[in-house]
Design an enzyme around this catalytic site. Sequence first.
Site, short mmCIF file in Angstrom:
data_model
loop_
_atom_site.label_atom_id
_atom_site.label_comp_id
_atom_site.label_asym_id
_atom_site.label_seq_id
_atom_site.Cartn_x
_atom_site.Cartn_y
_atom_site.Cartn_z
N GLU A 10 0.81 -5.84 -8.90
CA GLU A 10 2.25 -5.99 -8.56
C GLU A 10 2.69 -6.83 -9.76
O GLU A 10 3.81 -6.83 -9.79
CB GLU A 10 2.30 -6.78 -7.09
CG GLU A 10 1.35 -8.11 -6.97
CD GLU A 10 2.22 -9.30 -7.67
OE1 GLU A 10 3.30 -9.37 -7.21
OE2 GLU A 10 1.58 -10.23 -7.88
N HIS A 306 0.78 -5.93 -2.94
CA HIS A 306 0.23 -7.20 -2.91
C HIS A 306 -1.32 -7.25 -2.36
O HIS A 306 -2.07 -7.95 -2.96
CB HIS A 306 1.33 -8.30 -1.94
CG HIS A 306 2.24 -8.73 -2.88
ND1 HIS A 306 2.45 -9.75 -3.53
CD2 HIS A 306 3.63 -8.02 -2.82
CE1 HIS A 306 3.71 -9.72 -4.30
NE2 HIS A 306 4.57 -8.65 -3.49
#
Length: 338
Positions: A10, A306
């Site tokens: 991310e 994430h």
Amino acid sequence: MIRIDGSKGEGGGQVLRTSLALSLVTGTPFQVVNIRAGRSKPGLLRQHLTAVKAAAAVGDAELEGAELHSKELTFRPRSLKCGEYHFAVGTAGSATLVLQTVLPALLSASGPSTLVLEGGTHNPAAPPFDFLAKAYLPLVRRMGPVVEATLDRPGFFPAGGGKFRVSVQPAPLKPLHLLERGNVVRRQATAMFSQVPFDVAKRELETVGRRLGWSEAERRVEELKRAPGPGNVLSLEVESEHVTEVFTAFGERGVRAEDVAAAAAEEARVYLEAGVPVGEHLCDQLMLLLALARGGSFRTLPLDGHAQTQIETFAHFLDVKVAVHEVSTQARDVQIKG
């Protein structure tokens, strides 16, 4: 020396925070490059630098590159120290993210610790204090350690100035299995505001009522008179038999109250319809705890970037296997074995 590319996954601060946490627990030094390369302002911002220095204090670590806007950092922990700590971000940057950087290590320290943290307590793109207190820390306690958090005063972006205290009684982390949510036993929508019109909170709650069908008894307004600056956060708490989840949305200048509420309501709706116990944001944090416990499982929504970044970061520090199985289009089972 482990070398980590912070631009992978991310591309934000999560790689850094998780690496710091695991470095402290395992005693493994690391170097991270391309810090926050995926963000509009790459490198270490104030909250990230505070997390780095907090980790250095807890781990008596040697640092290289610990400067604002630095894109590279070398971290060499020497010994894990329990005790009394005071960490202040100095801006509205998230103090809760600073806590989540050092807490995993303090859970396994040789004695109890107390922390005072100052900065933002209710920030977009960070776990708000309410999430920590009601969703995350109860699971930590179920795994063995006793961690309590108390909010002294809230701090919103951009004023900051929030403050909270945490006490930690360490204990070995036990594996946790959380595959069922159980029946929903309580729902509570809270529109918190400071130095903004009451009508904002009222409209947010009315929107929650329309979109989710929550009754007036399940909706409340809370004026925060201790906050140093203006702010507004809508918190939706879903307490079930086996877990509590918290969904939040933050008021912003130029964004209608109805739109703020719609975002939180949609997140809660997806969670409730999926029938899973663990929501998107709790997934990342619980995954780290189970990796440190060397075992456990939970059911959650389809994994986002994430969560994938967490799995990739674990591989640098821990010999654990993470398996993700599709249960349905809306649900995934995550199993961790050490």
